[in-house]
Design a protein around this motif. Sequence first.
Motif, PDB file in Angstrom:
ATOM      1  N   ALA A   8      18.494 -14.776  18.796  1.00 22.66           N
ATOM      2  CA  ALA A   8      19.775 -15.236  18.900  1.00 22.66           C
ATOM      3  C   ALA A   8      20.736 -15.016  17.657  1.00 22.66           C
ATOM      4  O   ALA A   8      21.900 -15.093  17.937  1.00 22.66           O
ATOM      5  CB  ALA A   8      20.173 -16.543  19.747  1.00 22.66           C
ATOM      6  N   GLY A   9      20.213 -14.472  16.730  1.00 19.08           N
ATOM      7  CA  GLY A   9      21.147 -14.400  15.365  1.00 19.08           C
ATOM      8  C   GLY A   9      21.622 -12.832  15.483  1.00 19.08           C
ATOM      9  O   GLY A   9      21.378 -12.071  16.382  1.00 19.08           O
ATOM     10  N   PHE A  10      22.177 -12.669  14.265  1.00 23.38           N
ATOM     11  CA  PHE A  10      22.921 -11.267  14.407  1.00 23.38           C
ATOM     12  C   PHE A  10      22.136 -10.128  14.533  1.00 23.38           C
ATOM     13  O   PHE A  10      22.089  -9.679  15.390  1.00 23.38           O
ATOM     14  CB  PHE A  10      23.592 -11.367  13.121  1.00 23.38           C
ATOM     15  CG  PHE A  10      24.027  -9.971  12.685  1.00 23.38           C
ATOM     16  CD1 PHE A  10      24.779  -9.086  13.682  1.00 23.38           C
ATOM     17  CD2 PHE A  10      23.691  -9.523  11.239  1.00 23.38           C
ATOM     18  CE1 PHE A  10      25.282  -7.692  13.042  1.00 23.38           C
ATOM     19  CE2 PHE A  10      24.265  -8.221  10.751  1.00 23.38           C
ATOM     20  CZ  PHE A  10      25.001  -7.345  11.608  1.00 23.38           C
ATOM     21  N   ILE A  11      21.092  -9.918  13.555  1.00 24.01           N
ATOM     22  CA  ILE A  11      20.066  -8.928  13.610  1.00 24.01           C
ATOM     23  C   ILE A  11      19.283  -8.898  14.550  1.00 24.01           C
ATOM     24  O   ILE A  11      19.083  -8.142  15.769  1.00 24.01           O
ATOM     25  CB  ILE A  11      19.391  -8.532  12.323  1.00 24.01           C
ATOM     26  CG1 ILE A  11      20.429  -8.547  11.205  1.00 24.01           C
ATOM     27  CG2 ILE A  11      18.319  -7.440  12.332  1.00 24.01           C
ATOM     28  CD1 ILE A  11      19.554  -8.311   9.786  1.00 24.01           C
ATOM     29  N   GLY A  12      18.672 -10.147  14.987  1.00 27.71           N
ATOM     30  CA  GLY A  12      17.822 -10.419  16.227  1.00 27.71           C
ATOM     31  C   GLY A  12      18.317 -10.114  17.508  1.00 27.71           C
ATOM     32  O   GLY A  12      17.629  -9.610  18.335  1.00 27.71           O
ATOM     33  N   SER A  13      19.572 -10.673  17.665  1.00 33.09           N
ATOM     34  CA  SER A  13      20.147 -10.297  19.016  1.00 33.09           C
ATOM     35  C   SER A  13      20.308  -8.833  19.374  1.00 33.09           C
ATOM     36  O   SER A  13      20.123  -8.532  20.341  1.00 33.09           O
ATOM     37  CB  SER A  13      21.377 -11.088  19.141  1.00 33.09           C
ATOM     38  OG  SER A  13      22.348 -10.694  18.349  1.00 33.09           O
ATOM     39  N   ASN A  14      20.638  -8.034  18.118  1.00 30.59           N
ATOM     40  CA  ASN A  14      20.994  -6.653  18.572  1.00 30.59           C
ATOM     41  C   ASN A  14      19.728  -6.065  18.655  1.00 30.59           C
ATOM     42  O   ASN A  14      19.705  -5.243  19.381  1.00 30.59           O
ATOM     43  CB  ASN A  14      21.639  -6.209  17.154  1.00 30.59           C
ATOM     44  CG  ASN A  14      23.226  -6.283  17.222  1.00 30.59           C
ATOM     45  OD1 ASN A  14      23.746  -5.472  17.581  1.00 30.59           O
ATOM     46  ND2 ASN A  14      23.641  -7.259  16.460  1.00 30.59           N
ATOM     47  N   LEU A  39      23.843 -17.914  21.848  1.00 33.64           N
ATOM     48  CA  LEU A  39      23.360 -17.426  23.044  1.00 33.64           C
ATOM     49  C   LEU A  39      24.475 -16.504  23.433  1.00 33.64           C
ATOM     50  O   LEU A  39      24.320 -15.576  24.517  1.00 33.64           O
ATOM     51  CB  LEU A  39      23.123 -18.383  24.037  1.00 33.64           C
ATOM     52  CG  LEU A  39      21.684 -19.240  23.804  1.00 33.64           C
ATOM     53  CD1 LEU A  39      21.570 -20.441  24.627  1.00 33.64           C
ATOM     54  CD2 LEU A  39      20.415 -18.212  23.808  1.00 33.64           C
ATOM     55  N   GLU A  40      25.749 -16.462  23.002  1.00 39.76           N
ATOM     56  CA  GLU A  40      26.895 -15.738  23.485  1.00 39.76           C
ATOM     57  C   GLU A  40      26.349 -14.172  23.065  1.00 39.76           C
ATOM     58  O   GLU A  40      26.993 -13.093  23.940  1.00 39.76           O
ATOM     59  CB  GLU A  40      28.025 -16.048  23.013  1.00 39.76           C
ATOM     60  CG  GLU A  40      28.894 -17.118  23.679  1.00 39.76           C
ATOM     61  CD  GLU A  40      30.379 -17.283  23.318  1.00 39.76           C
ATOM     62  OE1 GLU A  40      31.135 -16.507  23.500  1.00 39.76           O
ATOM     63  OE2 GLU A  40      30.343 -18.428  22.833  1.00 39.76           O
ATOM     64  N   ASN A  41      25.839 -14.207  21.962  1.00 39.62           N
ATOM     65  CA  ASN A  41      25.201 -12.759  21.647  1.00 39.62           C
ATOM     66  C   ASN A  41      24.326 -12.066  22.745  1.00 39.62           C
ATOM     67  O   ASN A  41      24.303 -10.844  23.170  1.00 39.62           O
ATOM     68  CB  ASN A  41      24.547 -12.819  20.473  1.00 39.62           C
ATOM     69  CG  ASN A  41      25.044 -13.244  19.193  1.00 39.62           C
ATOM     70  OD1 ASN A  41      26.272 -13.582  19.457  1.00 39.62           O
ATOM     71  ND2 ASN A  41      24.558 -13.246  18.257  1.00 39.62           N
ATOM     72  N   LEU A  42      23.733 -12.792  23.588  1.00 41.17           N
ATOM     73  CA  LEU A  42      22.785 -12.418  24.834  1.00 41.17           C
ATOM     74  C   LEU A  42      23.281 -12.558  26.090  1.00 41.17           C
ATOM     75  O   LEU A  42      22.390 -12.549  27.006  1.00 41.17           O
ATOM     76  CB  LEU A  42      21.469 -13.148  24.360  1.00 41.17           C
ATOM     77  CG  LEU A  42      20.733 -13.300  23.067  1.00 41.17           C
ATOM     78  CD1 LEU A  42      19.731 -14.166  22.950  1.00 41.17           C
ATOM     79  CD2 LEU A  42      20.396 -11.777  22.868  1.00 41.17           C
ATOM     80  N   ALA A  43      24.756 -12.580  26.086  1.00 39.64           N
ATOM     81  CA  ALA A  43      25.383 -12.866  27.482  1.00 39.64           C
ATOM     82  C   ALA A  43      24.913 -11.672  28.543  1.00 39.64           C
ATOM     83  O   ALA A  43      24.627 -11.978  29.658  1.00 39.64           O
ATOM     84  CB  ALA A  43      26.704 -12.980  27.444  1.00 39.64           C
ATOM     85  N   SER A  44      24.786 -10.542  27.870  1.00 37.70           N
ATOM     86  CA  SER A  44      24.736  -9.368  28.983  1.00 37.70           C
ATOM     87  C   SER A  44      23.362  -9.421  29.573  1.00 37.70           C
ATOM     88  O   SER A  44      23.193  -8.673  30.658  1.00 37.70           O
ATOM     89  CB  SER A  44      25.098  -8.092  28.069  1.00 37.70           C
ATOM     90  OG  SER A  44      24.014  -7.902  27.121  1.00 37.70           O
ATOM     91  N   ILE A  45      22.546 -10.258  28.944  1.00 41.84           N
ATOM     92  CA  ILE A  45      20.889  -9.927  29.394  1.00 41.84           C
ATOM     93  C   ILE A  45      20.733 -11.461  30.023  1.00 41.84           C
ATOM     94  O   ILE A  45      19.535 -11.818  30.321  1.00 41.84           O
ATOM     95  CB  ILE A  45      19.991  -9.638  28.570  1.00 41.84           C
ATOM     96  CG1 ILE A  45      19.967 -10.299  27.305  1.00 41.84           C
ATOM     97  CG2 ILE A  45      20.209  -8.228  28.245  1.00 41.84           C
ATOM     98  CD1 ILE A  45      18.785 -10.120  26.215  1.00 41.84           C
ATOM     99  N   ARG A  46      21.894 -12.260  30.301  1.00 39.25           N
ATOM    100  CA  ARG A  46      21.544 -13.647  30.720  1.00 39.25           C
ATOM    101  C   ARG A  46      20.510 -13.825  32.125  1.00 39.25           C
ATOM    102  O   ARG A  46      19.693 -14.560  32.104  1.00 39.25           O
ATOM    103  CB  ARG A  46      22.790 -14.473  30.960  1.00 39.25           C
ATOM    104  CG  ARG A  46      22.751 -15.928  31.432  1.00 39.25           C
ATOM    105  CD  ARG A  46      24.047 -16.701  31.428  1.00 39.25           C
ATOM    106  NE  ARG A  46      24.708 -16.677  30.379  1.00 39.25           N
ATOM    107  CZ  ARG A  46      25.816 -16.060  30.228  1.00 39.25           C
ATOM    108  NH1 ARG A  46      26.563 -15.340  30.934  1.00 39.25           N
ATOM    109  NH2 ARG A  46      26.571 -16.248  29.274  1.00 39.25           N
ATOM    110  N   HIS A  47      20.827 -12.820  32.880  1.00 39.40           N
ATOM    111  CA  HIS A  47      19.997 -12.665  34.066  1.00 39.40           C
ATOM    112  C   HIS A  47      18.991 -11.614  34.157  1.00 39.40           C
ATOM    113  O   HIS A  47      18.500 -11.559  35.220  1.00 39.40           O
ATOM    114  CB  HIS A  47      21.104 -12.934  35.211  1.00 39.40           C
ATOM    115  CG  HIS A  47      22.222 -13.792  35.103  1.00 39.40           C
ATOM    116  ND1 HIS A  47      21.780 -15.162  35.375  1.00 39.40           N
ATOM    117  CD2 HIS A  47      23.387 -13.686  35.107  1.00 39.40           C
ATOM    118  CE1 HIS A  47      23.031 -15.759  35.610  1.00 39.40           C
ATOM    119  NE2 HIS A  47      24.080 -14.865  35.195  1.00 39.40           N
TER     120      HIS A  47
END
Length: 355
Positions: A8-14, A39-47
């Motif tokens: 959920a960090g910068f590089i990890g979420s990317n 977790l906002e970094n991962l909002a597009s894959i929340r579901h």
Amino acid sequence: MIFVTGGAGFIGSNFVLDWLEQSQEPVLNLDALTYAGNLENLASIRHDPRHVFVHGDICDRPLVDRLLAEHRPRAIVHFAAESHVDRSIHGPGAFMRTNIEGTYALLEAARAHWSALDAGEQAAFRFHHVSTDEVYGSLGATDPAFTESHPYEPNSPYSASKAASDHLVRAWHHTYGLPVVTTNCSNNYGPYHFPEKLIPLMIVNALAGKPLPIYGDGQNVRDWLYVRDHASAIRAVLAGGRLGETYNIGGWNEKTNLEIVHTLCDLLDELCPDPAGSYRRLITYVKDRPGHDRRYAIDARKVERELGWRPAETFETGVRKTVQWYLDHADWVAHVQSGSYRDWVDQNYTARQAG
């Protein structure tokens, strides 16, 4: 399935976003959600059912053991780390815990998991350790770039803690046979970058009309790597890297800090002009940080020679995408700039005497 720490960090979420765009293979994502995990970094894959998120700490060995037993990943990609040099100067303890003790705990959990696999699964398993060029220390203006055989000379609590974690990974391979690969990257930039590092800090400060603080004379040099290029390099090394080897991942973009800030100001002048004048007017010089390494440069020929990887983005294309992303995601920026973030900026920049 692969198991990502710090996803959920910068590089990890990317990396997680890139992985799920490129592959149908699920990701188990463990993150402690400290200030830089979002977790906002991962909002597009929340579901997205391919993404399994677990809120937890890599130092929690029972949790990691349970996740490995339950999900049986074929690989661990280890991003989780405290990563900001300035924060390591003010509070090194967190860096010792996460970067050294956390890596040790993860290695031991991985070793126990790997040892219990059958021969075929053991041969396919990988532990990919993501590290930094800062472990190599500082270069002079005319020194050749860091290669994988450059001696370790860390100069900050952060880089010392990452150097220690690199050594642990190497030792677990040579002593126990754990199948590891390590990558040492240069400065990343791109979307979802927490605004404590140079590029996002300058963008958000400029848009707010705040000073753009530059350490010392602004002539410190870094190599810059677009974060999605880093993700593609990790995929390449995970798939084809030789066991026990280190691969340096760089962008072939050496720039001084002052060049970076000028470029950002000029892009913002073009994309979001300020009626008050050029954003360059906001540049201010502050007292340098202790032990500030003068120059980093990555020689990334090994990963190109062995695995055919080169960055797809130039600095010019990558930084334009980055500035546009921040302009398009003002809500994300507002959400990460909490009271604790403002306190940190005040502690580290505002309170400095002018340089």
